[in-house]
Design a protein around this motif. Structure first.
Motif, mmCIF file in Angstrom:
data_model
loop_
_atom_site.group_PDB
_atom_site.id
_atom_site.type_symbol
_atom_site.label_atom_id
_atom_site.label_comp_id
_atom_site.label_asym_id
_atom_site.label_seq_id
_atom_site.Cartn_x
_atom_site.Cartn_y
_atom_site.Cartn_z
ATOM 1 N N ASP A 81 -7.103 45.194 -7.512
ATOM 2 C CA ASP A 81 -6.091 46.170 -7.918
ATOM 3 C C ASP A 81 -4.693 45.687 -7.521
ATOM 4 O O ASP A 81 -4.481 45.194 -6.423
ATOM 5 C CB ASP A 81 -6.373 47.526 -7.268
ATOM 6 N N ASP A 83 -2.104 47.569 -7.061
ATOM 7 C CA ASP A 83 -1.463 48.540 -6.185
ATOM 8 C C ASP A 83 -1.898 48.320 -4.738
ATOM 9 O O ASP A 83 -3.081 48.473 -4.407
ATOM 10 C CB ASP A 83 -1.824 49.960 -6.648
ATOM 11 N N SER A 85 -1.430 50.099 -2.165
ATOM 12 C CA SER A 85 -1.931 51.306 -1.485
ATOM 13 C C SER A 85 -3.424 51.503 -1.724
ATOM 14 O O SER A 85 -4.131 52.012 -0.853
ATOM 15 C CB SER A 85 -1.145 52.540 -1.920
ATOM 16 N N VAL A 86 -3.920 51.081 -2.879
ATOM 17 C CA VAL A 86 -5.358 51.152 -3.150
ATOM 18 C C VAL A 86 -6.100 50.191 -2.235
ATOM 19 O O VAL A 86 -7.095 50.558 -1.605
ATOM 20 C CB VAL A 86 -5.665 50.839 -4.634
ATOM 21 N N ARG A 87 -5.600 48.965 -2.149
ATOM 22 C CA ARG A 87 -6.250 47.979 -1.286
ATOM 23 C C ARG A 87 -6.220 48.432 0.173
ATOM 24 O O ARG A 87 -7.208 48.312 0.903
ATOM 25 C CB ARG A 87 -5.585 46.614 -1.458
ATOM 26 N N ASP A 121 -0.495 41.588 1.436
ATOM 27 C CA ASP A 121 -0.120 42.633 2.379
ATOM 28 C C ASP A 121 -0.755 42.369 3.748
ATOM 29 O O ASP A 121 -1.965 42.149 3.852
ATOM 30 C CB ASP A 121 -0.569 44.004 1.853
#
Length: 184
Positions: A81, A83, A85-87, A121
């Motif tokens: 993904d 995004d 924030s999903v990970r 991230d």
């Protein structure tokens, strides 16, 4: 999608065939809102308020391969993904919950976790190291060589990188890796 809700589903009951087929179809389509809604509805219908506690019952054994597929597809979709924030949400949930370790310790799931070791991230990388370190107990033959390679990679980044931020992140990740391997 908040994957933390999935850990509360009691696997020993399993999913009904129709919702399971819809659920798997939605996951494959990566329609996060619809899959999230289905999880909530399934939990409400079956009054699943307790944490994920796998049992050694016959029902558990019969359904474990289906749950392996669900966990694997969720993990692969989350790692891919775009995004962050999903990970982060997925790896935060996995970090705080060892209930899925039996499924995560399988080769395909571990491959996705190893991809996350190099995520852009920092938090995702840190959670992925923690999860991989915990899984080293379940599948040491598969996990430890990958963590050794990652250890060497972190040491190289620490030694060769001129950027202080990269060096600091490598240092923190190295500490996280050592801590998690010593704990497990």
């Amino acid at each position: 999608m908040d994957f933390s809700r999935i850990r509360r589903i009691r696997v020993s009951q399993g999913l009904d065939p129709v919702p399971e087929a819809c659920f798997m179809e939605r996951i494959m389509e990566r329609n996060a809102a619809e899959a999230d809604r289905m999880i909530v509805l399934y939990k409400q219908r079956n009054d699943l308020g307790r944490d994920f506690l796998p049992s050694a019952s016959v029902a558990w054994m019969e359904r474990s391969s289906e749950w392996q597929q669900i966990v694997e597809k969720l993990l692969i979709a989350a790692v891919a993904d775009a995004d962050v924030s999903v990970r982060q949400s997925v790896f935060l949930s996995l970090h705080g919950n060892g209930g899925f370790d039996e499924f995560l310790a399988q080769a395909d799931s571990l491959s996705a976790i190893f991809v996350a070791l190099n995520d852009e991230d920092f938090d995702v990388r840190e959670f992925a190291i923690s999860v991989a370190g915990r899984l080293s107990e379940k599948n040491p033959a598969y996990v430890l060589p990958a963590l050794r390679r990652h250890l060497i990679q972190l040491l190289m980044h620490l030694e060769q990188n001129a950027d202080n931020k990269c060096r600091e992140e490598s240092d923190k990740l190295l500490g996280c890796l050592i801590r998690n391997l010593m704990l497990h």
